[in-house]
Every structure is written in C-alpha cells, then in structure tokens.
Write an enzyme that holds these catalytic residues in place. Structure first.
Site, PDB file in Angstrom:
ATOM      1  N   LYS A  32       0.848  -1.190   0.000  1.00 51.29           N
ATOM      2  CA  LYS A  32       0.000   0.000   0.000  1.00 51.29           C
ATOM      3  C   LYS A  32       0.888   1.246   0.000  1.00 51.29           C
ATOM      4  O   LYS A  32       1.905   1.284   0.703  1.00 51.29           O
ATOM      5  CB  LYS A  32      -0.892  -0.023   1.247  1.00 51.29           C
ATOM      6  CG  LYS A  32      -1.927   1.104   1.298  1.00 51.29           C
ATOM      7  CD  LYS A  32      -2.812   0.988   2.553  1.00 51.29           C
ATOM      8  CE  LYS A  32      -3.918   2.049   2.566  1.00 51.29           C
ATOM      9  NZ  LYS A  32      -4.774   1.936   3.763  1.00 51.29           N
TER      10      LYS A  32
ATOM     11  N   SER B 288      -9.733   2.132   2.740  1.00 52.78           N
ATOM     12  CA  SER B 288      -8.813   2.841   1.879  1.00 52.78           C
ATOM     13  C   SER B 288      -7.809   1.941   1.171  1.00 52.78           C
ATOM     14  O   SER B 288      -7.195   2.366   0.199  1.00 52.78           O
ATOM     15  CB  SER B 288      -8.030   3.860   2.711  1.00 52.78           C
ATOM     16  OG  SER B 288      -7.227   3.206   3.665  1.00 52.78           O
TER      17      SER B 288
ATOM     18  N   SER C 293     -10.190  -0.073   6.980  1.00 53.25           N
ATOM     19  CA  SER C 293      -9.548   0.085   5.661  1.00 53.25           C
ATOM     20  C   SER C 293      -8.875  -1.160   5.120  1.00 53.25           C
ATOM     21  O   SER C 293      -8.472  -1.175   3.951  1.00 53.25           O
ATOM     22  CB  SER C 293      -8.524   1.226   5.712  1.00 53.25           C
ATOM     23  OG  SER C 293      -9.170   2.471   5.621  1.00 53.25           O
TER      24      SER C 293
END
Lengths: 494, 484
Positions: free
Chosen positions: A79, A159, A183
């Site tokens: 990420k 996210s 997330s």
C-alpha cells in the site's frame, strides 16, 4: 502457465519454490505481466518491475542455498502509505508529489528481510481517508468484481482498495494494507479477499504515513486465511522505534490454523443487527453462526451496548489526530510546494492544491473538535466513549472467545454512487470501527455472494494479541463457506 | 530598583512571573538520536523525526527524563510518577511537525521552591509552579537573503525544560536574582549549561502592576528574553509603560510583547484576540511517561550538594559570613575553586583573596574562574606563605600579580626573586641600628614625644630591607630601641 502461477496461494507458492519446481523469477515475471495487463483497474500508483526481478534473483539464490525466509520469493504489493526506500511513496496524495523516502518502513523492512519480492505500490484513498478508493489523487481503483450481466464499475472499498483489487485480480499473492476504521477489512469484503487488522501495537507504525495514530494498524491482505497467517508472521514484531508497538512474542500463527474450534465460545453481538441491514447480510451472518456451531463451537448472545456511539466517536478522534498529523505537509521540506506570496499564502496555496476534498473535510472537522471551547464537548467526550467501547469488549471476553459479525452492511457499490454523501460513505465503517476503537484484532473473510453476485464478508473479532484464535475461527469459517468465487477478468488488456 | 513605582496617583507594585526555557544537557535530542552539540553547520544534526518526515515517530530519551527529574529534585519539587505528552499545534517553518510535543495538563514536575539571596542579606522564597519537558523548535534565519527565510533544524527537537514560577517576584532585581539562582542550581545539577548568550536558557517574562495589596492586574508576556540584564530592563520598561497607561485612566490589554534590546523597550507582538489556539491534545504517538519512586530515589541519591546547602556549610563549618558564602557558592566552579584553595587553611583568608584580588584580576582580564591563570592549589600555597611568615601580606600582592601573569607557583616566584621575608632578628636589628644612626635628629624628636614618627622608622627599615623584613619583628625592635 502464467495464469496458474498468479492463482497460487502463498502457501502453495512457498511449497513449489521450496522444492524448486518453480523459480522466484518466473513467479515474479508472471505477476509483472499480470500487472501490466491490468492497468485498467488502476490498482498501482507505482510498478516496480525491475526491483521485483532483482528481489526474485536474490530469493532464488537463498532458496537454492536452503536459506529461505518466511516470504522468500513471494511477490507482494505494498500500500502506498508505507514509506519504501528509493521508491515513490505518495499516500495517494498530491501533497507528497515526488516524495521518495530515504528510509524503509519497519513492516516492509521485515518483509524484505523474510525474502518478499516487491511488485509495486498500490493505490489508496488519500491519506487512507475513504471507504471507496475514490479520494486518491491518482484516480479511483476499480473493483475487479462486477455484478454479473452489468458492466458498471464498482468500488473496491477503501482505503486499501488498490491492495484489495490487486489481490482479488491475482496481480500479487498478497499485499499490505492499513486499517484505521476498516480500511483493510471493508475492501477485503468488497473484493472477496481476506484482510486482517492485527491488534494495535502488533505491527510497527514506523515509516507508515500516519492518518490517526491511535487507530492505524498495518495488516495482511491475501486470498486465504492461511496466507494471512503467513504474512502476519513476517510483518509483526516489536519495534523500539514505535513507542506504541508492544513487546510480545509473535507466535507461529500457521501452526494453530487447523485446530478445531470445538468448545470455543463465539459471541454474537445484538447491537450489530443494525436497522436496515439487507436480509442477505443477515442471512450470511446466520450461515456463519451455523457453520461454527456445526464445527462444535458454542454460540453465545452478547451485548456491546455502546456500539452505536463508536462511529460518531471515531469521526471525532480520527479527524482530530489527522488534523495534527497532516500539519507537517506544509510545503517547506518535501513534497508539493506552491511557491507563491508570503509564508501564509504559501501554506494556504500549497495545502489547497495538495489535499483533496475529503482530506480537507477531515482536517476541518479535526481542527474544530480540538479547538478551545469545543475540546471537552467533542474530543474528550469521544475519548470517554472510546473507553466505554473498550469496556464493552472486556465484558464480552468474560463470556466468549471471539465475536462473529458481518464485515460491512452492504456489498460493493458503484463508482460515484456515494461520493456526494460523506455520511452514507462513513456508514460503511459502522461494523469495523469498534475493533479499531478498542485496538482489537479483526479478520474479514469472504463467505458468500450477494443476490447480485458480489462477495460478502464475515468478520471475526478477538481479544488483544489473540490473532491466533481469530485466524483459527476464520479458517473454520473459510473451510465451511468454501468460497471459490472469482471475478471474470474483464479488465485484462491481453 | 525597588519593586514599587511612584506614580502621580500613588504607589504601584510590580508583579512578575518567569517562564524559563532551559535546554537540557544531553547528548541526543528529546525524541530522536540526533546530536545536540552547539555550533554545528546548519542542518547537519537533524534526525528523520526532527525533520518530521512522513511516518516518523518520537521515542523518549530516558536521559532527558532523568535530567528533568534531577532538576525537579533540585527545586525541592513534587515529582510526578506519571505525566503525559501533549501536542501543541501551530504552523511555523522552524516547527517541522506542525506541532510541538510538550506537556500541558500533566507535567513531569509539580510545585517547588527557589530561595533567593538578596544583596542586603535577605532571603526570599519563590514558588515554582511546574516544570515540564518539551521539544525546542529549529531556527529561522531571516538575514541571509532579502526576500527568503532559511531554516536550520539543528535545534529542532532538543529537549527543553520549561520552568514556570509563581507570580512571586516583586522587582526586576528579584527577577535577576531568581534567574541567577535558577541558573546556579541547573549548573550545579549539570542539567543545563545556562548559557543565555547561546540561547540554552531563555525567559518569557510576565509583568503586571497593581496597587499594593490589590488583586493582580492584567499581565503582558514578554517573549524570549535572552540575558539577565535584558530581563531586568524589560521589566522596568514594561512596568513603567503599564503604570503610565493606568495613571492616564487607560486599561492594560493582555498582550504578547517583544523586547527590543537595542532600544530597551517592549512592543506588541500579538493581542489576546490574535492569540493562537494551540489545540492541545495528548500525543497518540507516545504512551504516558511513567517511572517508579525507586528510580526517583536513585536519582535523588546521586544529587550533588546544591548552592543552598553548600552556603550553609560554608557558614557553619568554615565560618564565612552569609554574604561571602552566598557569593562563593553562586557559581559551582567558584565554589569548587574555593573549597580546593581553602582545604586545611584559613578559609576566611582564602575567601578574601578570591573575592577581592582574584575576582578583580579575572574581571580585568575578562576571564572566568575556569580559565584563571592562578590555580586553586597555587592560591592556597600563597595563603600558606603568608601564614608561615615566609612573605608579608604586602609582598604577597606582588607575588599574586606575578602569578596572574605567569601562572607559576608562588614559592618559585618568592625564591627566584628573593622575596623571602627576613625573620632573622640579628639582621633586622642591624638595619634598625643603621636607620637610627643615620637619623639622630628624628630619634631625638621621637624620644621628645613625637610618637607619630614611629611610622617613619618602620618605613625606612622596610625600605632598607626591600620590604622583606618581618613587620612584627621590625615593630618590636623599633619599640625596644627607640624607647631605650
């Protein structure tokens, strides 16, 4: 051949790498090809093919020497919230324009030490603020899943949407995510993948761009519960550079996975049955209950009375911390600077240009709730609520070993569908936020398909630092659910 | 410099409180491993935390906590076994994080006391409200370019102790005495070097005026004053400014002000309305700071003797006057010099030499005691030479001057220059006889009742002996021979 290599689990790949029936290099190459063919998903901000080849070459050497780490030769995606040395790290924000760290986050450093191969940095909601991956400066990530017979684009959740999409679309064997209010788990549920948010303090936050420091926690995103166990082992561990990292031994999660859940007490919190929850979500939850009961677990009704306050309290605490954490992005030292006017104007124009609407909204909320005259009514009150939520869980642990709930109140929704309604968007976190507020480990795994053919997730929440039981229950559910759904590869360019 | 101001409408009293920022003596910063050494090239002592790079986290430096606890103990203050770090949020280019990590509601040290020794021998107890730990900011450099500001982050993240006094000070003189005493305590403890000119100790000065006995007036805070003299000037100016406003029927606006040392005046920086809302909240990157009483006790057991205790010992054991003792203990280096020089000797005599001749000579050459050409051992040896009649007090002054110039031991100077006192009464008697012989008229006058001529004879004998004759023997012999 390449398709089958990208469809391996980490556990299978590890076995085949170990007996040299495949090489790390061919495994990396097949994933690089898959990523290149899947740019329509917009899952990556940066692809690091050369780095992957170099990592894989090193892994092959170590594999040949019998000197393999836990993730030796396993291609993973990171990420873009993790700072990676020498690789652009953006947090999905324009304000970190061109930012290339000179340091490596502890979690990724742990993974490289264990031999993982870096494929690239995944797209994400800006500063991890979002539940649909639509707030990224680099554009929305698309969910590999579509409703059958309907070619409208769906969001992958957020996210960690880029990581979730990359895992679901078989662009990597696993990916890192971070979870502040859901997330990791919500995008896992939206993409039919497994996501684990470990206990707060289990993985170091050092080198991860901070959103809300008291809630942020890194974790693995994979296609199986077993793979999550393997990845967590490599990611976790005490770090003296993070004062909130906890010095407890990291167990061998994999070794407990197949243990029976017989005799475990599974709590079913009444308050998670929220009005308006679609029947198919409730039905899936009931299936989960039945599977665990069949496997010999004891089902216990529990009450977590302050659950309804978790989301509003979260949307005070998280923006408050974010408003302060994001103050460092001021155009002075790195990232974007709009060099205009005096100091105040430079600050204003830089931050106006660098931050997107959702980030600005949360900075404003956070600044407001910390302001003189409002602090007691908002921030302090929210902290008290947080204590009550943690106490609810503590009470529950007197009676049960884990809690079972749905992960989200609905399956993946359409791109643009909720962009204008922040509160509707925030409600997506309603079932995941309590575990963050209490710092508890929580796992989402795919357990079925909605009536429209989209994946749905179940969530297992456990005691602090008891990821073992969470994974064990998750594995039992995975076995029973036998979820084998896979999105049709509409996005592939070749 | 009294604490009262006579206005046209009557008497006003000053009320002063000080917030002293003292840089902690430590090798590395409060939350990073970067060096704290003063004077390095700009931006060469900056850790990733100090530059607030994304994802960086603070980790508390135990040494800094120990120094704060040590200081708290030195201030006879409450030590809080649990304290909390908060973020103080504001934007400025030399504050990379956009917040300063400080302690707001729960400081590491609570209420304590500083005792002031005033010049007139009075003592005054000044309350300490609290001491808390916080990060220093970097430095903005405005004079390198006409239109740009440069930032040096070497200072960013260095540990500060903010030491807050009660509004107990009543004159600029007391404020000066407080700063000097606090600096003395910090230096004794080794927790801050107290170098105000290098900025390692700075003061925010809160000043208000009131009618004696009335409630506190509205205060103004003068920021970042960096010498004792400037603090005193700022107080005098500010108090007078407030009195002038009040006497004309005006009201004091609560303000943050700056002291312009060139003009000797204070001017407004921002009003209460423009004051920052710092949005303090507990720093989620740091756990509450907790330690045990046993650890505090351990630090307490290693505390050095502090100025007040040392002063009491100098008075009680060495027989010094409270004033002399106060002067000698004020600086640790002076006190140590004195103790070494006075060991097994007449302490009062040594004190007189230090406070008189040595301070005078050092002052004249612009030196401090650490760079004194005369070592403590040599000064002690000089006192010994007087005590055992090797030299007279008058010769000792010459020897002292030579020691100051060359740093050589006094015995060597005395021997080389033949300054040894003549105590052989036969030799002195010969000189006395010679003097009397060559001055028969004066002898007659003396014997005729002109007593004050005695001094003339002493002077002549001393001159003949080049100052080396033992004055007591000279006196005795002259008495004897002139009367005979």
């Amino acid at each position: 051949m390449s398709t089958s290599l990208t469809s391996l689990t980490i556990a299978d790949a590890r076995a085949q790498l170990g007996d040299r029936s495949i090489s790390a290099r061919e495994l990396a190459e097949s994933h690089i090809a898959a990523i290149e063919a899947s740019r329509a998903l917009n899952a990556f901000v940066s692809e690091t093919a050369d780095r992957a080849i170099a990592d894989a070459a090193r892994a092959d050497v170590r594999l040949a020497k019998g000197d393999a780490g836990v993730l030796e030769g396993i291609p993973v995606a990171i990420k873009d919230l993790f700072c990676t040395k020498g690789v652009l790290s953006t947090a999905g924000s324009h304000i970190l324009n061109g930012f290339v760290p000179a340091y490596e986050s502890t979690v990724t450093a742990n993974m490289w030490r264990e031999g993982a191969v870096m494929l690239g940095k995944t797209n994400m909601d800006e500063f991890a603020m979002g539940s649909s991956n639509e707030t990224s400066y680099y554009g929305p990530v698309l969910n590999p899943w579509r409703r059958p017979g309907d070619n409208r684009d769906l969001v992958p959740g957020g996210s960690s949407g880029g990581s979730a999409a990359a895992v679901a679309a078989q662009l990597c064997l696993g990916a890192t995510g971070t979870d502040t209010g859901g997330s990791i788990r919500q995008p896992a549920a939206f993409t039919g993948t497994v996501g684990l948010k470990p206990t707060y303090g289990r993985c170091s936050r050092w080198g991860i761009v901070a959103f809300a420091s008291s809630l942020d926690q890194a974790g693995p995103m994979t296609r199986t519960v077993g793979d999550a166990a393997i990845m967590l082992k490599a990611m976790a561990g005490h770090d003296a550079k993070d004062s909130t990292s906890v010095d407890v031994a990291v167990p061998d999660y994999e070794s407990v996975l197949e243990k029976s859940v017989k005799g475990l007490r599974i709590g079913i919190p009444a308050e998670y049955r929220i009005d308006g929850t679609p029947a198919e979500i409730v039905a899936l939850w009931d299936s989960g209950i039945a599977w665990l009961k069949d496997a010999g677990a004891e089902i216990v009704a529990v009450s977590l009375p302050h659950t309804k306050y978790a989301l509003p309290a979260y949307y005070i605490v998280a923006p408050a911390e974010a408003s302060s954490n994001l103050a460092r992005y001021d155009g002075v030292r790195y990232g974007l600077r709009v060099d205009q006017g005096d100091l105040t104007e430079m600050y204003e124009t830089t931050r106006a240009a660098g931050f997107g609407a959702e980030v600005k909204r949360r900075i404003l909320i956070g600044t407001y709730v910390l302001s003189a005259g409002y602090y007691d009514a908002y921030y302090l009150q929210a902290q008290k609520v947080r204590t009550l939520i943690a106490d609810d869980f503590k009470q529950a642990w007197q009676k049960v070993d884990v809690l079972l709930t749905p992960t989200t109140p609905e399956p993946a929704f359409g791109v643009g569908e909720k962009s204008d309604d922040p509160v509707a968007m925030y409600l997506n976190d309603i079932l995941t936020v309590p575990a963050n507020m209490a710092g508890l480990p929580a796992l989402s795994l795919p357990a079925g398909l909605s009536s429209q053919g989209l994946p749905l997730g179940l969530q297992v929440v456990g005691r602090a630092f008891d990821e073992e039981t969470v994974l064990r229950v998750g594995r039992a559910l995975e076995r029973a659910a036998a979820f084998d759904g896979r999105p049709a590869p509409w996005w592939r360019s070749n | 410099m009294s604490g009262t101001i006579q206005g046209a409408t009557g008497t006003w009293e000053m009320v002063i409180g000080l917030e002293v920022h003292a840089q902690i003596t430590s090798n590395s910063k409060l939350f990073s491993g970067a060096s704290t050494a003063f004077g390095a090239e700009p931006n060469t002592q900056v850790g990733l935390v100090d530059a607030a790079m994304p994802g960086m986290l603070p980790v508390i430096n135990k040494v800094c906590v120990e120094q704060a606890v040590r200081t708290g103990l030195g201030l006879k203050a409450q030590i809080n076994l649990r304290s909390v770090f908060d973020r103080k949020n504001y934007f400025y280019p030399d504050l990379p994080q956009g917040y300063q990590i400080s302690q707001f509601l729960q400081p590491v040290v609570g209420a304590g006391t500083v005792v002031l020794d005033m010049d007139d021998g009075r003592t005054r107890e000044i309350g300490i409200t609290r001491l808390h730990l916080e990060q220093d900011a970097g430095k903005s450099v405005h004079d390198l370019s006409p239109d740009r500001t440069y930032v040096d982050l070497n200072r960013s993240g260095i540990a500060l102790m903010e030491i807050v006094s009660e509004p107990d000070l009543r004159s600029s003189e007391e404020a000066g005495a407080y700063l000097r005493k606090l600096r003395s305590i910090l230096r004794y403890l080794g927790t801050c070097d107290g170098n105000m000119e290098q900025g390692s100790m700075r003061a925010d000065v809160n000043v208000s005026v009131r009618r004696p006995g009335a409630d506190y007036g509205t205060r103004c805070e003068i920021k970042n004053v960096n010498s004792v003299r400037f603090v005193q000037q700022a107080i005098e100016y500010e108090a007078q400014r407030q009195v002038d406003i009040l006497e004309e029927g005006g009201v004091i606006a609560q303000q943050t002000r700056l002291f312009d040392s060139r003009k000797g005046e204070t001017r407004s920086m921002r009003s209460k309305e423009e004051a920052h809302d710092y949005r303090y909240f507990p720093d989620p990157d740091l756990l509450p700071l907790e330690f045990t009483q046993a650890w505090v006790d351990e630090i307490a057991s290693s505390l050095p003797e502090l100025p007040d205790d040392r002063k009491a010992r100098f008075v009680g054991e060495l027989g010094l006057s409270p004033y002399d003792a106060g002067v000698l203990v004020a600086e640790k280096e002076v006190a140590e010099f004195f103790e070494e020089a006075a060991r097994d000797r007449d302490a009062k005599a040594v004190a007189n030499w230090i406070m008189g001749d040595l301070f005078g000579a050092l002052n004249k050459s612009g030196l401090d005691i650490a760079r004194s050409p005369i070592s403590a051992a040599h000064l002690g040896a000089l006192v010994d030479l007087i005590a055992d009649d090797t030299i007279s007090g008058r010769i000792a002054k010459d020897v002292f001057d030579e020691m100051m110039k060359t740093g050589r031991p006094p015995a060597e100077i005395v021997d080389q220059r033949g300054l040894r006192q003549v105590t052989d009464s036969g030799a002195i008697e010969a000189i006395v006889d010679a003097v009397m012989e060559s001055n028969p008229d004066k002898v007659a006058e003396y014997r005729g009742g002109k007593d004050r001529l005695f001094g003339f004879f002493v002077g002549q004998v001393m001159k003949q002996s080049q100052g080396k004759a033992n004055p007591k023997i000279v006196n005795d012999l002259l008495q004897q021979k002139l009367s005979g």
